[in-house]
Design a protein around this motif. Sequence first.
Motif, mmCIF file in Angstrom:
data_model
loop_
_atom_site.group_PDB
_atom_site.id
_atom_site.type_symbol
_atom_site.label_atom_id
_atom_site.label_comp_id
_atom_site.label_asym_id
_atom_site.label_seq_id
_atom_site.Cartn_x
_atom_site.Cartn_y
_atom_site.Cartn_z
ATOM 1 N N LEU A 1 0.825 -1.195 0.000
ATOM 2 C CA LEU A 1 0.000 0.000 0.000
ATOM 3 C C LEU A 1 0.870 1.260 0.000
ATOM 4 C CD1 LEU A 1 -2.944 1.048 0.194
ATOM 5 C CD2 LEU A 1 -2.637 1.059 2.675
ATOM 6 N N VAL A 2 1.867 1.284 0.865
ATOM 7 C CA VAL A 2 2.766 2.434 0.958
ATOM 8 C C VAL A 2 3.509 2.652 -0.364
ATOM 9 C CG1 VAL A 2 4.924 3.210 2.051
ATOM 10 C CG2 VAL A 2 3.060 2.351 3.457
ATOM 11 N N LYS A 3 3.973 1.569 -0.967
ATOM 12 C CA LYS A 3 4.746 1.653 -2.206
ATOM 13 C C LYS A 3 3.861 1.799 -3.442
ATOM 14 C CE LYS A 3 8.278 -0.841 -4.820
ATOM 15 N NZ LYS A 3 9.373 0.089 -4.972
ATOM 16 N N GLN A 4 2.575 1.493 -3.289
ATOM 17 C CA GLN A 4 1.632 1.495 -4.404
ATOM 18 C C GLN A 4 2.067 0.479 -5.465
ATOM 19 O OE1 GLN A 4 1.126 5.595 -5.706
ATOM 20 N NE2 GLN A 4 0.710 6.262 -3.626
ATOM 21 N N ARG A 5 2.397 -0.722 -4.996
ATOM 22 C CA ARG A 5 2.920 -1.784 -5.857
ATOM 23 C C ARG A 5 1.917 -2.928 -5.934
ATOM 24 N NH1 ARG A 5 8.426 -3.659 -6.973
ATOM 25 N NH2 ARG A 5 8.418 -5.875 -7.372
ATOM 26 N N PRO A 6 1.688 -3.475 -7.130
ATOM 27 C CA PRO A 6 0.780 -4.615 -7.235
ATOM 28 C C PRO A 6 1.413 -5.893 -6.680
ATOM 29 C CG PRO A 6 1.677 -4.069 -9.399
ATOM 30 C CD PRO A 6 2.171 -3.020 -8.439
ATOM 31 N N LEU A 7 0.602 -6.738 -6.107
ATOM 32 C CA LEU A 7 1.044 -8.003 -5.518
ATOM 33 C C LEU A 7 1.762 -8.885 -6.530
ATOM 34 C CD1 LEU A 7 0.986 -10.114 -3.194
ATOM 35 C CD2 LEU A 7 -1.225 -10.834 -4.083
ATOM 36 N N GLU A 8 1.309 -8.877 -7.778
ATOM 37 C CA GLU A 8 1.842 -9.799 -8.790
ATOM 38 C C GLU A 8 3.329 -9.600 -9.073
ATOM 39 O OE1 GLU A 8 -0.895 -7.455 -10.092
ATOM 40 O OE2 GLU A 8 -1.845 -8.657 -8.541
ATOM 41 N N LYS A 9 3.873 -8.439 -8.753
ATOM 42 C CA LYS A 9 5.280 -8.187 -9.088
ATOM 43 C C LYS A 9 6.238 -8.981 -8.214
ATOM 44 C CE LYS A 9 6.587 -4.388 -11.092
ATOM 45 N NZ LYS A 9 6.982 -3.007 -11.322
ATOM 46 N N GLY A 10 5.806 -9.421 -7.056
ATOM 47 C CA GLY A 10 6.707 -10.159 -6.174
ATOM 48 C C GLY A 10 7.752 -9.229 -5.560
ATOM 49 N N VAL A 11 8.524 -9.741 -4.628
ATOM 50 C CA VAL A 11 9.557 -8.962 -3.941
ATOM 51 C C VAL A 11 10.777 -9.856 -3.723
ATOM 52 C CG1 VAL A 11 7.956 -7.404 -2.737
ATOM 53 C CG2 VAL A 11 8.615 -9.562 -1.674
ATOM 54 N N ILE A 12 11.829 -9.258 -3.230
ATOM 55 C CA ILE A 12 13.056 -9.974 -2.894
ATOM 56 C C ILE A 12 13.065 -10.230 -1.388
ATOM 57 C CG2 ILE A 12 15.586 -9.760 -2.793
ATOM 58 C CD1 ILE A 12 15.361 -7.937 -5.282
ATOM 59 N N LEU A 13 13.613 -11.363 -0.988
ATOM 60 C CA LEU A 13 13.948 -11.594 0.416
ATOM 61 C C LEU A 13 15.437 -11.334 0.552
ATOM 62 C CD1 LEU A 13 11.995 -14.863 1.316
ATOM 63 C CD2 LEU A 13 11.316 -12.480 1.657
ATOM 64 N N ILE A 14 15.809 -10.531 1.517
ATOM 65 C CA ILE A 14 17.214 -10.198 1.743
ATOM 66 C C ILE A 14 17.611 -10.775 3.099
ATOM 67 C CG2 ILE A 14 16.665 -7.941 2.704
ATOM 68 C CD1 ILE A 14 19.150 -6.810 1.371
ATOM 69 N N ALA A 15 18.771 -11.428 3.144
ATOM 70 C CA ALA A 15 19.201 -12.139 4.346
ATOM 71 C C ALA A 15 20.651 -11.818 4.666
ATOM 72 C CB ALA A 15 19.025 -13.639 4.146
ATOM 73 N N SER A 16 21.036 -12.139 5.886
ATOM 74 C CA SER A 16 22.414 -11.911 6.314
ATOM 75 C C SER A 16 23.314 -13.099 6.025
ATOM 76 C CB SER A 16 22.459 -11.591 7.814
ATOM 77 O OG SER A 16 21.983 -12.695 8.562
ATOM 78 N N SER A 17 22.698 -14.260 5.759
ATOM 79 C CA SER A 17 23.506 -15.462 5.549
ATOM 80 C C SER A 17 22.743 -16.473 4.712
ATOM 81 C CB SER A 17 23.860 -16.104 6.899
ATOM 82 O OG SER A 17 22.677 -16.603 7.509
ATOM 83 N N ILE A 18 23.474 -17.403 4.158
ATOM 84 C CA ILE A 18 22.858 -18.482 3.393
ATOM 85 C C ILE A 18 21.947 -19.303 4.303
ATOM 86 C CG2 ILE A 18 23.368 -20.619 2.137
ATOM 87 C CD1 ILE A 18 25.936 -19.066 1.128
#
Length: 186
Positions: A46-63
């Motif tokens: 909602l804040v980004k005004q982005r559609p759900l279908e685009k997906g997102v990245i998961l960012i992590a500190s380790s494998i």
Amino acid sequence: MNCPILDSKAAANLIAEGGVLAYPTEAVYGLGCDPFNEAAFQQLLLVKQRPLEKGVILIASSIAQIEPFVALHDQPWTERVLASWQVLNQPVSWVLPATEKVPDWITGGRKTVAVRITQHPDVIALCDQLGFPIVSTSANLSGKDPITTIADCCHAFPELSIMQGNLMGISSPSQIWDAQTQTRLR
């Protein structure tokens, strides 16, 4: 600036409590939340005004943080993916087969999820304190240029808290590659 500026511990508490956070990454500011909290994720969209279908990245500190969520090992491309995360100053996100532990709202309904092991020390501290990866999408309104200053981030998202820290000076957002096809998507 009216936006609260948080250290990594306070930022981790905000995410753990279901909040959405702006934070510095290697090249641009990102927006993040707990990937397993659907209400937080919907707020981020909602804040980004982005559609759900685009997906997102998961960012992590380790494998280890992403292993439960992707089919990473014993694949023809495993070594290339792992090696890319060792290269300094060249962030690479990979689209990998998702496990059943990844919620549909994160994948956008696909059988894959994009993941990255960050090299940003503050984001590493944040993910380590949480003990899991966070959502990562560029801090900008959908279709607008990515944000590269804390002042612009606060102006665009005055309702959000921002984690303190600096960008790492990378000139463009992470490359995104599809592991299965070995094609660059961004």
